[in-house]
Design an enzyme around this catalytic site. Structure first.
Site, short mmCIF file in Angstrom:
data_model
loop_
_atom_site.label_atom_id
_atom_site.label_comp_id
_atom_site.label_asym_id
_atom_site.label_seq_id
_atom_site.Cartn_x
_atom_site.Cartn_y
_atom_site.Cartn_z
N TRP A 157 0.85 -1.20 0.00
CA TRP A 157 0.00 0.00 0.00
C TRP A 157 0.87 1.24 0.00
CZ3 TRP A 157 -0.91 -4.36 2.87
CH2 TRP A 157 -2.09 -5.04 2.59
N HIS A 178 -7.48 1.45 2.38
CA HIS A 178 -8.49 0.46 1.98
C HIS A 178 -9.65 0.49 2.98
CE1 HIS A 178 -5.77 -2.63 4.32
NE2 HIS A 178 -6.09 -1.59 5.04
N ARG A 204 -4.42 6.53 -2.07
CA ARG A 204 -3.05 6.00 -2.14
C ARG A 204 -2.16 6.95 -2.91
NH1 ARG A 204 -4.11 -0.40 -3.23
NH2 ARG A 204 -5.58 -0.63 -1.51
N GLN A 218 -13.67 1.61 -2.52
CA GLN A 218 -13.63 0.17 -2.24
C GLN A 218 -14.93 -0.25 -1.58
OE1 GLN A 218 -10.34 -1.42 -0.01
NE2 GLN A 218 -9.08 -1.61 -1.85
N VAL A 261 -5.59 -12.15 6.04
CA VAL A 261 -6.42 -13.33 5.73
C VAL A 261 -5.52 -14.56 5.59
CG1 VAL A 261 -8.47 -12.32 4.64
CG2 VAL A 261 -6.38 -12.52 3.32
N ALA A 315 -13.85 -12.25 4.23
CA ALA A 315 -13.94 -10.82 3.90
C ALA A 315 -13.46 -10.59 2.48
CB ALA A 315 -13.10 -10.01 4.88
N1 DAH Z 1 -7.81 -4.36 1.44
C1 DAH Z 1 -7.24 -5.09 0.32
C2 DAH Z 1 -6.62 -4.10 -0.65
O1 DAH Z 1 -6.85 -2.94 -0.53
C3 DAH Z 1 -8.29 -5.90 -0.34
C4 DAH Z 1 -8.75 -7.02 0.54
C5 DAH Z 1 -8.06 -8.23 0.51
C6 DAH Z 1 -9.83 -6.86 1.37
C7 DAH Z 1 -8.48 -9.27 1.32
C8 DAH Z 1 -10.26 -7.92 2.20
C9 DAH Z 1 -9.53 -9.12 2.14
O2 DAH Z 1 -11.27 -7.83 3.02
O3 DAH Z 1 -9.98 -10.13 2.92
O4 DAH Z 1 -5.92 -4.47 -1.54
#
Ligand code: DAH
Length: 347
Positions: A157, A178, A204, A218, A261, A315
Site C-alpha cells: 500500500w 483500503h 493511495r 472500495q 487473511v 472478507a
Molecule cells: N484491502 C485489500 C486491498 O486494498 C483488499 C482485501 C483483501 C480486502 C483481502 C479484504 C480481504 O477484506 O480479505 O488491496
C-alpha cells in the site's frame, strides 16, 4: 456639370430627410456611393472639363460629397435613437417557459448509482452498511490487520501519512488505504453472526493513469459466523458477480497474499469482453481481478474479541470503479472524478 451636382445634392438631401429606417438609408447610400452610384460616376466626366472649370468644380464636388455622407450619418444616428426610445416604452418580462427549459435536472453520479445497486444486492442477503473514517490511525488501517510497522507487507500500500504530530491512541494518522480499516470496528463492536459492509473512498500515493487513481472507492464485505468457509466465499463471490454482470460470468479464486487473511485469494471474473480468450482489456489473461478476499486471520478475529476456535470469517475488498468500468465500457478511471459533464450526462 455643377447644375447636375446641385440637383443631386437637393434631391438626396430630401430623400435622406424622409428616410424611415436604416434599410432606406442603406439604399440611398448605395445609389450615391455604390459602384454605379451617382457621386461615384460623376468624376468620370471630369476629363471633359477644362482647367478653369475643374478648379471650380473640384472643391464643390468634395463639399457636396462630404455633406451627403455627413447627413446620412446623422440620419442613421437619429433613426437608431428613435428605435431605442420606442424600446424603452415597451414592457419587458422574462419568457418563463424558455428559462425553465434550460434548467438542468441533476442525477446520481454513475459510481454512486453503481454502489447503491451493489449495496442493495448484499442488503437482501442480510448485510448491513457501516461507516469507517477516511482519516484513520495506523493501528486500525495496518497494525491490527497483522501488518506491523516496518513489515515489508506495508509496501503493498503506497500510503499517504498525515504529516503531523497529532496522534490518536498513540498511533500515527493516515488517509485510509483500503476499506479494510472497517474490519476491526465491525468485529469488536458486534457479536457473531456478523454480516456487514463498508463502501467508500480510499487514498493511495499512486501514479495516476487510466486504471489507477489516488482517490478511489472500495467495497468491503465482512461475514463471521460458526462454520463459515471458503465454500461460502466462492458461492457469494459468484452470486454477487452474476447479479452485476449476468449469469454467464464465471468466477475463480486464485491464491494471493494479504496479511489479514489466511488463506488469501484474488477473486477473478472471466473477462466479459473475450469470454476467456484473452483481449486488450484483460491483458491477454482471459480473467479480470475484481477483489481481494480470504478467511479472516485468527489474529484479526482475536483483536476483535472473537474466538477463532469457535468462529470463522470471510472478507472481500471489491473495486467498484473497476467493476463499473467493465460493466459500462468506461476506458479511463479518471473520468469518474473529473466533473466532465459530457461523461456524466451519458448515464
Ligand atoms: N484491502 C485489500 C486491498 O486494498 C483488499 C482485501 C483483501 C480486502 C483481502 C479484504 C480481504 O477484506 O480479505 O488491496
Amino acid at each position: 456639370m455643377d447644375i447636375k451636382l446641385k440637383e443631386i445634392q437637393q434631391d438626396y438631401l430630401n430623400k435622406i430627410k424622409t428616410a424611415k429606417n436604416l434599410k432606406d438609408l442603406d439604399e440611398i447610400f448605395l445609389s450615391l456611393f455604390g459602384k454605379n452610384g451617382e457621386v461615384t460616376l460623376l468624376p468620370k466626366q471630369f476629363s471633359q472639363l477644362d482647367k478653369e472649370q475643374l478648379k471650380k468644380l473640384g472643391p464643390l464636388f468634395n463639399q457636396v460629397k462630404q455633406e451627403l455622407e455627413k447627413v446620412i450619418g446623422n440620419r442613421r444616428q437619429a433613426i437608431r435613437e428613435e428605435s431605442y426610445k420606442a424600446l424603452e416604452n415597451e414592457e419587458f418580462t422574462l419568457p418563463p417557459l424558455r428559462w425553465e427549459a434550460k434548467q438542468r435536472t441533476g442525477h446520481t453520479h454513475p459510481l454512486t448509482a453503481f454502489e447503491q445497486h451493489t449495496a442493495k444486492i448484499f442488503n437482501k442477503l442480510g448485510f448491513v452498511q457501516i461507516d469507517a473514517p477516511l482519516i484513520d490511525t495506523d493501528y486500525n488501517n495496518f497494525e491490527v490487520l497483522n501488518i506491523p510497522e516496518n513489515h515489508p507487507a506495508r509496501d503493498l500500500w503506497d500510503t499517504l501519512y498525515i504529516n503531523s504530530n497529532l496522534k490518536t491512541q498513540n498511533s500515527k494518522l493516515l488517509l485510509r488505504t483500503h476499506t479494510s480499516n472497517s474490519q476491526i470496528r465491525a468485529l469488536s463492536q458486534n457479536k457473531p453472526p456478523i454480516r456487514l459492509m463498508n463502501i467508500g473512498r480510499c487514498f493511495r500515493y499512486e501514479n495516476v493513469d487510466a486504471r489507477h487513481e489516488h482517490t478511489f472507492e472500495q467495497f468491503e464485505i465482512i461475514y463471521v459466523d460458526k462454520g463459515v468457509s471458503m465454500a461460502n466465499l466462492q458461492y457469494l463471490s459468484e452470486y454477487f458477480l452474476k447479479s452485476i454482470f449476468g449469469e454467464d460470468i464465471k468466477v475463480r479464486l486464485k491464491p494471493k497474499y494479504y496479511p489479514f487473511v489466511e488463506p488469501g485469494v484474488g477473486v477473478d471474473g472471466l473477462c466479459i469482453f473475450c469470454k476467456g480468450k484473452g483481449c486488450r482489456v484483460c491483458g491477454g489473461i482471459g480473467w479480470l481481478e475484481l477483489a481481494g478476499a480470504g478467511m479472516i486471520h485468527p489474529n484479526v478475529l482475536r483483536a476483535g474479541d472473537i474466538d477463532p476456535k469457535e468462529y470463522s470469517g470471510i472478507a472481500w475488498g471489491f473495486g467498484p470503479a473497476r467493476m463499473a468500468m467493465i460493466k459500462y465500457g468506461i476506458e479511463d478511471i479518471r473520468l469518474f472524478n473529473s466533473g466532465e459533464l459530457a461523461f456524466l450526462e451519458k448515464f
